[in-house]
Design a protein around this motif. Structure first.
Motif, PDB file in Angstrom:
ATOM      1  N   ASP A 105      28.893  61.944   5.676  1.00 55.73           N
ATOM      2  CA  ASP A 105      29.002  60.665   4.970  1.00 55.73           C
ATOM      3  C   ASP A 105      28.191  59.579   5.664  1.00 55.73           C
ATOM      4  N   HIS A 106      28.217  59.589   6.994  1.00 55.05           N
ATOM      5  CA  HIS A 106      27.403  58.623   7.730  1.00 55.05           C
ATOM      6  C   HIS A 106      25.926  58.785   7.383  1.00 55.05           C
ATOM      7  N   ALA A 107      25.459  60.027   7.388  1.00 60.32           N
ATOM      8  CA  ALA A 107      24.051  60.304   7.109  1.00 60.32           C
ATOM      9  C   ALA A 107      23.679  59.894   5.685  1.00 60.32           C
ATOM     10  N   ARG A 108      24.535  60.256   4.744  1.00 58.66           N
ATOM     11  CA  ARG A 108      24.271  59.904   3.346  1.00 58.66           C
ATOM     12  C   ARG A 108      24.219  58.391   3.154  1.00 58.66           C
ATOM     13  N   LYS A 109      25.180  57.691   3.748  1.00 59.02           N
ATOM     14  CA  LYS A 109      25.230  56.240   3.587  1.00 59.02           C
ATOM     15  C   LYS A 109      24.039  55.566   4.244  1.00 59.02           C
ATOM     16  N   ALA A 110      23.543  56.143   5.343  1.00 54.16           N
ATOM     17  CA  ALA A 110      22.360  55.588   5.999  1.00 54.16           C
ATOM     18  C   ALA A 110      21.147  55.663   5.074  1.00 54.16           C
ATOM     19  N   ILE A 111      20.974  56.805   4.397  1.00 54.08           N
ATOM     20  CA  ILE A 111      19.878  56.940   3.442  1.00 54.08           C
ATOM     21  C   ILE A 111      20.077  55.964   2.281  1.00 54.08           C
ATOM     22  N   GLU A 112      21.302  55.858   1.788  1.00 58.21           N
ATOM     23  CA  GLU A 112      21.599  54.939   0.693  1.00 58.21           C
ATOM     24  C   GLU A 112      21.363  53.486   1.093  1.00 58.21           C
ATOM     25  N   SER A 113      21.458  53.200   2.387  1.00 54.70           N
ATOM     26  CA  SER A 113      21.239  51.838   2.883  1.00 54.70           C
ATOM     27  C   SER A 113      19.763  51.521   3.073  1.00 54.70           C
ATOM     28  N   GLY A 114      18.915  52.529   2.890  1.00 51.91           N
ATOM     29  CA  GLY A 114      17.479  52.288   2.967  1.00 51.91           C
ATOM     30  C   GLY A 114      16.739  53.058   4.034  1.00 51.91           C
ATOM     31  N   ALA A 115      17.442  53.908   4.783  1.00 54.78           N
ATOM     32  CA  ALA A 115      16.774  54.683   5.826  1.00 54.78           C
ATOM     33  C   ALA A 115      15.787  55.679   5.236  1.00 54.78           C
ATOM     34  N   PHE A 116      14.672  55.851   5.882  1.00 54.10           N
ATOM     35  CA  PHE A 116      13.633  56.804   5.477  1.00 54.10           C
ATOM     36  C   PHE A 116      14.050  58.222   5.846  1.00 54.10           C
ATOM     37  N   ALA A 117      14.770  58.335   6.970  1.00 56.02           N
ATOM     38  CA  ALA A 117      15.297  59.610   7.464  1.00 56.02           C
ATOM     39  C   ALA A 117      16.395  59.284   8.455  1.00 56.02           C
ATOM     40  N   VAL A 118      17.162  60.293   8.852  1.00 56.54           N
ATOM     41  CA  VAL A 118      18.230  60.063   9.826  1.00 56.54           C
ATOM     42  C   VAL A 118      18.090  61.018  11.003  1.00 56.54           C
TER      43      VAL A 118
END
Length: 233
Positions: free
Chosen positions: A194-207
């Motif tokens: 969920d952390h990874a998914r939300k990071a991408i949803e927040s605008g991250a290019f990759a995690v």
């Protein structure tokens, strides 16, 4: 592999941080190579690793882009993530596709600056991506102005200014991705899907995820601590 190709390979994907210090159970270049190969089999798009010997071992077993750092500690400076040009050069020569540097404005060893290191890498190694490991929004803006190709949130929570940050800073990820014209990579405190998914949803290019994948002693403790809490009820 050119800069554009590396970015295309890592976009929207998981980069696994395979690192271990002397004294940690998983320490050793061969172990880092094995962890990296396992990460690749699981679908990782890249590997983050420290020190030339580990990067060389990883490069032997995978063609994935390697996000290289070289952790070095100096009495005169708080900066330890690839603090000098020579530390950057050593991991480029070992096989890194991306060089990550401390992206803060803190004093570096030998009078070098973030600007001088970025300029020399861009001049001497034009096909290598430079990533600035930042702690704040201002760090990211400055790093982009100085010529970084990527900004990451790696140091958020690990500097004096941000030491109270204990969770993924999705607001910072969103602000950086909205304001910068270069990719923003989310790293730090990402422990779940969920952390990874939300990071991408927040605008991250990759995690980037490290501890939750490559630190079995810590993962084990998470489970043990949870069971202890259950037993205490």
């Amino acid at each position: 592999m050119g800069k554009k190709n590396v970015l295309n390979k890592i976009k929207n994907g998981l980069i696994v941080s395979c690192q271990a210090r002397v004294g940690w159970p998983m320490y050793g270049a061969n172990i880092m190579g094995a962890l990296s190969k396992a990460a690749e089999k699981g679908g990782a798009v890249g590997i983050r690793a420290t020190a030339p010997e580990n990067i060389e071992a990883i490069r032997k077993v995978t063609t994935l882009p390697i996000m290289g750092i070289h952790k070095q500690w100096f009495d005169e400076s708080e900066v330890y993530i690839t603090p000098t040009y020579e530390s950057a050069k050593s991991i480029i020569e070992a096989g890194a596709s991306i060089v990550a540097l401390d992206g803060t404005q803190r004093r570096r060893p030998g009078g070098e600056t973030l600007e001088s290191i970025i300029k020399k890498i861009n001049s001497d190694h034009p096909n290598i991506l430079v990533m600035a490991d930042c702690a704040t929004f201002e760090d990211g803006q400055i790093a982009e102005e100085l010529g970084a190709d990527i900004v990451s949130t790696t140091l958020c929570g690990y500097t004096e200014e941000t030491k109270n940050v204990k969770e993924v800073d999705y607001v910072l990820i969103h602000k950086l991705s909205s304001a910068c014209n270069i990719p923003i990579i989310a790293e730090g405190h990402i422990h779940t899907k969920d952390h990874a998914r939300k990071a991408i949803e927040s605008g991250a290019f990759a995690v980037v995820v490290g501890t939750a994948i490559t630190r079995p002693e810590i993962i084990t403790k998470w489970f043990v601590d949870e069971l202890k809490l259950l037993a205490e009820k």
